[in-house]
Motif scaffolding. Structure first.
Motif, PDB file in Angstrom:
ATOM      1  N   GLY A  87       6.666   2.146  -4.933  1.00 30.09           N
ATOM      2  CA  GLY A  87       5.557   1.679  -4.119  1.00 30.09           C
ATOM      3  C   GLY A  87       4.224   1.523  -4.803  1.00 30.09           C
ATOM      4  O   GLY A  87       3.210   1.366  -4.135  1.00 30.09           O
ATOM      5  N   ALA A  88       4.186   1.561  -6.109  1.00 27.35           N
ATOM      6  CA  ALA A  88       2.904   1.498  -6.807  1.00 27.35           C
ATOM      7  C   ALA A  88       2.126   0.237  -6.445  1.00 27.35           C
ATOM      8  O   ALA A  88       0.932   0.313  -6.157  1.00 27.35           O
ATOM      9  CB  ALA A  88       3.115   1.585  -8.315  1.00 27.35           C
ATOM     10  N   ALA A  89       2.782  -0.906  -6.431  1.00 27.30           N
ATOM     11  CA  ALA A  89       2.075  -2.171  -6.154  1.00 27.30           C
ATOM     12  C   ALA A  89       1.526  -2.202  -4.742  1.00 27.30           C
ATOM     13  O   ALA A  89       0.334  -2.452  -4.535  1.00 27.30           O
ATOM     14  CB  ALA A  89       3.020  -3.351  -6.376  1.00 27.30           C
ATOM     15  N   GLN A  90       2.378  -1.905  -3.751  1.00 24.66           N
ATOM     16  CA  GLN A  90       1.893  -2.008  -2.376  1.00 24.66           C
ATOM     17  C   GLN A  90       0.897  -0.906  -2.027  1.00 24.66           C
ATOM     18  O   GLN A  90      -0.021  -1.113  -1.247  1.00 24.66           O
ATOM     19  CB  GLN A  90       3.036  -2.099  -1.362  1.00 24.66           C
ATOM     20  CG  GLN A  90       4.012  -0.968  -1.336  1.00 24.66           C
ATOM     21  CD  GLN A  90       5.257  -1.229  -2.149  1.00 24.66           C
ATOM     22  OE1 GLN A  90       5.175  -1.727  -3.263  1.00 24.66           O
ATOM     23  NE2 GLN A  90       6.415  -0.873  -1.631  1.00 24.66           N
ATOM     24  N   VAL A  91       1.020   0.259  -2.623  1.00 21.95           N
ATOM     25  CA  VAL A  91       0.055   1.330  -2.372  1.00 21.95           C
ATOM     26  C   VAL A  91      -1.308   0.942  -2.942  1.00 21.95           C
ATOM     27  O   VAL A  91      -2.339   1.047  -2.257  1.00 21.95           O
ATOM     28  CB  VAL A  91       0.542   2.677  -2.958  1.00 21.95           C
ATOM     29  CG1 VAL A  91      -0.562   3.714  -2.954  1.00 21.95           C
ATOM     30  CG2 VAL A  91       1.749   3.187  -2.173  1.00 21.95           C
TER      31      VAL A  91
END
Length: 108
Positions: A87-91
């Motif tokens: 989830g790094a991108a969406q977080v």
């Protein structure tokens, strides 16, 4: 809807935001017809969007131009292994846009 069930496909958080930003621009380009409020519910699963950086930048500009407010609820899912960061991108994008539009971010 009385429950949320896991889906086997990857979340498309960024693609969803790009789509809604395009729609807001299309509907409000001649005259502001409403105050856009977006509520995104997503998971920290591996992001399935294939959005390059310039599309994300354009989407952020559209949301700011039309005074959209973004609220994000991010549900954490467990990683397949301890070395995988999910989830790094969406977080990152969710937090940045929620803060930038005056919305709220809840989640990891």
């Amino acid at each position: 809807m009385d429950r949320i069930a896991p889906d086997d496909s990857a979340p498309r958080f960024i693609d969803g935001l790009i789509e809604v930003a395009n729609r807001i621009e299309q509907e409000n380009s001649k005259q502001m017809t409403y105050f856009p409020v977006i509520v995104m519910l997503s998971t920290t699963g591996l992001e399935g969007s294939g959005a390059p950086g310039r599309r994300v930048d354009r989407m952020a500009g559209q949301l700011l131009k039309y005074a959209a407010r973004l609220h994000v609820i991010m549900v954490s899912v467990s990683a397949p292994s301890p070395s995988v960061i999910l989830g790094a991108a969406q977080v990152q994008i969710g937090k940045r846009l929620a803060d930038g539009t005056g919305g709220r971010y809840q989640g990891p």
